[in-house]
Motif scaffolding. Structure first.
Motif, PDB file in Angstrom:
ATOM      1  N   GLU A 112       0.864  -1.182   0.000  1.00  0.00           N
ATOM      2  CA  GLU A 112       0.000   0.000   0.000  1.00  0.00           C
ATOM      3  C   GLU A 112       0.897   1.227   0.000  1.00  0.00           C
ATOM      4  OE1 GLU A 112      -2.049  -0.471   3.696  1.00  0.00           O
ATOM      5  OE2 GLU A 112      -3.369  -2.044   2.932  1.00  0.00           O
ATOM      6  N   VAL A 113       0.556   2.219  -0.809  1.00  0.00           N
ATOM      7  CA  VAL A 113       1.367   3.426  -0.935  1.00  0.00           C
ATOM      8  C   VAL A 113       0.515   4.634  -0.563  1.00  0.00           C
ATOM      9  CG1 VAL A 113       2.733   4.842  -2.526  1.00  0.00           C
ATOM     10  CG2 VAL A 113       2.704   2.364  -2.787  1.00  0.00           C
ATOM     11  N   SER A 114       1.133   5.598   0.141  1.00  0.00           N
ATOM     12  CA  SER A 114       0.444   6.833   0.518  1.00  0.00           C
ATOM     13  C   SER A 114       1.419   7.994   0.370  1.00  0.00           C
ATOM     14  CB  SER A 114      -0.060   6.745   1.962  1.00  0.00           C
ATOM     15  OG  SER A 114       1.033   6.543   2.844  1.00  0.00           O
ATOM     16  N   ALA A 115       0.895   9.206   0.419  1.00  0.00           N
ATOM     17  CA  ALA A 115       1.747  10.392   0.377  1.00  0.00           C
ATOM     18  C   ALA A 115       2.570  10.444   1.654  1.00  0.00           C
ATOM     19  CB  ALA A 115       0.897  11.659   0.251  1.00  0.00           C
ATOM     20  N   GLY A 116       3.820  10.846   1.510  1.00  0.00           N
ATOM     21  CA  GLY A 116       4.711  10.937   2.659  1.00  0.00           C
ATOM     22  C   GLY A 116       5.206  12.353   2.861  1.00  0.00           C
ATOM     23  N   PRO A 117       6.032  12.560   3.871  1.00  0.00           N
ATOM     24  CA  PRO A 117       6.554  13.901   4.148  1.00  0.00           C
ATOM     25  C   PRO A 117       7.599  14.340   3.125  1.00  0.00           C
ATOM     26  CG  PRO A 117       7.520  12.300   5.649  1.00  0.00           C
ATOM     27  CD  PRO A 117       6.499  11.564   4.827  1.00  0.00           C
ATOM     28  N   ARG A 118       7.759  15.630   2.962  1.00  0.00           N
ATOM     29  CA  ARG A 118       8.795  16.251   2.132  1.00  0.00           C
ATOM     30  C   ARG A 118       8.785  15.767   0.680  1.00  0.00           C
ATOM     31  NH1 ARG A 118      11.718  13.459   5.655  1.00  0.00           N
ATOM     32  NH2 ARG A 118      13.057  12.781   3.966  1.00  0.00           N
ATOM     33  N   GLY A 119       7.648  15.402   0.145  1.00  0.00           N
ATOM     34  CA  GLY A 119       7.584  14.967  -1.243  1.00  0.00           C
ATOM     35  C   GLY A 119       7.891  13.501  -1.451  1.00  0.00           C
ATOM     36  N   GLY A 120       8.093  12.775  -0.367  1.00  0.00           N
ATOM     37  CA  GLY A 120       8.339  11.342  -0.482  1.00  0.00           C
ATOM     38  C   GLY A 120       7.028  10.573  -0.414  1.00  0.00           C
ATOM     39  N   ILE A 121       7.131   9.278  -0.194  1.00  0.00           N
ATOM     40  CA  ILE A 121       5.941   8.452  -0.050  1.00  0.00           C
ATOM     41  C   ILE A 121       6.053   7.600   1.205  1.00  0.00           C
ATOM     42  CG2 ILE A 121       5.458   8.336  -2.534  1.00  0.00           C
ATOM     43  CD1 ILE A 121       6.619   5.492  -2.517  1.00  0.00           C
ATOM     44  N   GLY A 122       4.932   7.119   1.654  1.00  0.00           N
ATOM     45  CA  GLY A 122       4.892   6.152   2.739  1.00  0.00           C
ATOM     46  C   GLY A 122       4.465   4.825   2.140  1.00  0.00           C
ATOM     47  N   LEU A 123       4.931   3.749   2.701  1.00  0.00           N
ATOM     48  CA  LEU A 123       4.468   2.458   2.205  1.00  0.00           C
ATOM     49  C   LEU A 123       4.267   1.503   3.358  1.00  0.00           C
ATOM     50  CD1 LEU A 123       6.634  -0.151   2.054  1.00  0.00           C
ATOM     51  CD2 LEU A 123       7.641   1.239   0.306  1.00  0.00           C
ATOM     52  N   ARG A 124       3.336   0.591   3.149  1.00  0.00           N
ATOM     53  CA  ARG A 124       3.102  -0.545   4.043  1.00  0.00           C
ATOM     54  C   ARG A 124       3.072  -1.754   3.138  1.00  0.00           C
ATOM     55  NH1 ARG A 124       0.580  -1.197   8.746  1.00  0.00           N
ATOM     56  NH2 ARG A 124      -1.005  -2.479   7.779  1.00  0.00           N
ATOM     57  N   ALA A 125       3.732  -2.795   3.561  1.00  0.00           N
ATOM     58  CA  ALA A 125       3.776  -4.023   2.765  1.00  0.00           C
ATOM     59  C   ALA A 125       3.859  -5.198   3.713  1.00  0.00           C
ATOM     60  CB  ALA A 125       4.990  -4.004   1.837  1.00  0.00           C
ATOM     61  N   GLY A 126       3.524  -6.372   3.209  1.00  0.00           N
ATOM     62  CA  GLY A 126       3.574  -7.519   4.095  1.00  0.00           C
ATOM     63  C   GLY A 126       3.738  -8.839   3.390  1.00  0.00           C
ATOM     64  N   THR A 127       4.098  -9.822   4.198  1.00  0.00           N
ATOM     65  CA  THR A 127       4.237 -11.197   3.744  1.00  0.00           C
ATOM     66  C   THR A 127       4.047 -12.111   4.955  1.00  0.00           C
ATOM     67  OG1 THR A 127       5.580 -12.680   2.384  1.00  0.00           O
ATOM     68  CG2 THR A 127       6.755 -11.411   4.071  1.00  0.00           C
ATOM     69  N   THR A 128       3.864 -13.388   4.679  1.00  0.00           N
ATOM     70  CA  THR A 128       3.743 -14.397   5.734  1.00  0.00           C
ATOM     71  C   THR A 128       4.870 -15.406   5.567  1.00  0.00           C
ATOM     72  OG1 THR A 128       1.348 -14.149   5.778  1.00  0.00           O
ATOM     73  CG2 THR A 128       2.231 -16.161   6.751  1.00  0.00           C
ATOM     74  N   VAL A 129       5.531 -15.760   6.644  1.00  0.00           N
ATOM     75  CA  VAL A 129       6.619 -16.736   6.602  1.00  0.00           C
ATOM     76  C   VAL A 129       6.011 -18.122   6.374  1.00  0.00           C
ATOM     77  CG1 VAL A 129       8.546 -17.762   7.867  1.00  0.00           C
ATOM     78  CG2 VAL A 129       8.029 -15.318   8.136  1.00  0.00           C
ATOM     79  N   ASP A 130       6.388 -18.744   5.275  1.00  0.00           N
ATOM     80  CA  ASP A 130       5.853 -20.043   4.875  1.00  0.00           C
ATOM     81  C   ASP A 130       6.954 -21.094   4.969  1.00  0.00           C
ATOM     82  OD1 ASP A 130       4.726 -22.272   3.680  1.00  0.00           O
ATOM     83  OD2 ASP A 130       4.242 -21.264   1.797  1.00  0.00           O
ATOM     84  N   ALA A 131       6.847 -21.987   5.938  1.00  0.00           N
ATOM     85  CA  ALA A 131       7.884 -23.008   6.162  1.00  0.00           C
ATOM     86  C   ALA A 131       8.048 -23.940   4.980  1.00  0.00           C
ATOM     87  CB  ALA A 131       7.556 -23.821   7.405  1.00  0.00           C
ATOM     88  N   THR A 132       7.045 -24.027   4.091  1.00  0.00           N
ATOM     89  CA  THR A 132       7.158 -24.934   2.936  1.00  0.00           C
ATOM     90  C   THR A 132       7.831 -24.280   1.744  1.00  0.00           C
ATOM     91  OG1 THR A 132       4.974 -24.360   2.059  1.00  0.00           O
ATOM     92  CG2 THR A 132       5.086 -26.179   3.665  1.00  0.00           C
ATOM     93  N   ASP A 133       8.172 -22.999   1.841  1.00  0.00           N
ATOM     94  CA  ASP A 133       8.851 -22.321   0.737  1.00  0.00           C
ATOM     95  C   ASP A 133      10.220 -22.952   0.524  1.00  0.00           C
ATOM     96  OD1 ASP A 133      10.329 -20.473  -0.897  1.00  0.00           O
ATOM     97  OD2 ASP A 133       8.906 -18.912  -0.324  1.00  0.00           O
ATOM     98  N   VAL A 134      10.543 -23.267  -0.726  1.00  0.00           N
ATOM     99  CA  VAL A 134      11.802 -23.952  -1.037  1.00  0.00           C
ATOM    100  C   VAL A 134      13.020 -23.154  -0.563  1.00  0.00           C
ATOM    101  CG1 VAL A 134      12.037 -23.021  -3.380  1.00  0.00           C
ATOM    102  CG2 VAL A 134      13.048 -25.230  -2.812  1.00  0.00           C
ATOM    103  N   TYR A 135      12.909 -21.829  -0.530  1.00  0.00           N
ATOM    104  CA  TYR A 135      14.032 -21.010  -0.095  1.00  0.00           C
ATOM    105  C   TYR A 135      14.322 -21.151   1.394  1.00  0.00           C
ATOM    106  CZ  TYR A 135      13.847 -18.687  -4.614  1.00  0.00           C
ATOM    107  OH  TYR A 135      13.868 -18.427  -5.948  1.00  0.00           O
ATOM    108  N   LEU A 136      13.356 -21.644   2.151  1.00  0.00           N
ATOM    109  CA  LEU A 136      13.539 -21.775   3.595  1.00  0.00           C
ATOM    110  C   LEU A 136      13.876 -23.196   4.029  1.00  0.00           C
ATOM    111  CD1 LEU A 136      10.700 -19.444   4.884  1.00  0.00           C
ATOM    112  CD2 LEU A 136      13.158 -19.009   4.861  1.00  0.00           C
TER     113      LEU A 136
END
Length: 157
Positions: free
Chosen positions: A31-55
């Motif tokens: 999710e992206v929103s307006a941030g201070p001084r002409g920048g942006i704010g962001l929120r992002a997420g993921t869930t740790v998945d024990a079955t992921d091959v990388y883990l």
């Protein structure tokens, strides 16, 4: 879950590398929103998945999301939020600090809350991120500089 690459004696090393180095899907939403001084704010997420091959094997019986994966989650969130500039994606230029304060285990959700930018004359921008587990525990803080690489392949300082 990411499927494991197929390996065989007939596979060229470059093909094996490309299959094994496929991008880690480290962010599920942004999710992206307006941030201070002409920048942006962001929120992002993921869930740790024990079955992921990388883990696999990190660590058996107790999946721990590695710190470098947390950095990758932040990087993918930043890339999704700011996108392309003149056909180029931003890259991590400098990691100013990274503090890992609590483990992220299988089933945990990771939410990244970050301020991004503004963009400087050299096409660089600061990112300050706070990473929070689903239970509200502060898991990491990161300060970094990202930038879009120069079009001539040189170092745009």
């Amino acid at each position: 879950m990411t499927a494991a690459p197929a390996f065989s004696a007939a596979t060229r090393p470059v093909d094996t590398y490309e299959a094994a180095a496929a991008p880690l899907p480290a962010v599920e939403w942004v999710e992206v929103s307006a941030g201070p001084r002409g920048g942006i704010g962001l929120r992002a997420g993921t869930t740790v998945d024990a079955t992921d091959v990388y883990l696999a094997g990190h660590f058996p019986e107790l999946t721990v999301y590695p710190g470098v994966f947390t950095l990758e989650t932040i990087g993918q969130a930043v890339t999704a939020a700011v996108g392309y500039c003149a056909g180029r994606l931003p890259q991590l230029h400098r990691l100013r600090s990274a503090r890992f304060l609590a483990p992220l285990l299988a089933g945990d959700t990771l939410t990244v809350e970050a301020s991004v930018g503004p963009v400087g004359e050299d096409q660089s921008f600061d990112v300050t991120a706070r990473c929070v587990r689903g239970d509200g525990v502060h898991a990491a803080t990161v300060r970094a500089v990202y930038r879009w690489p120069s079009t001539d392949g040189g170092d745009a300082r």
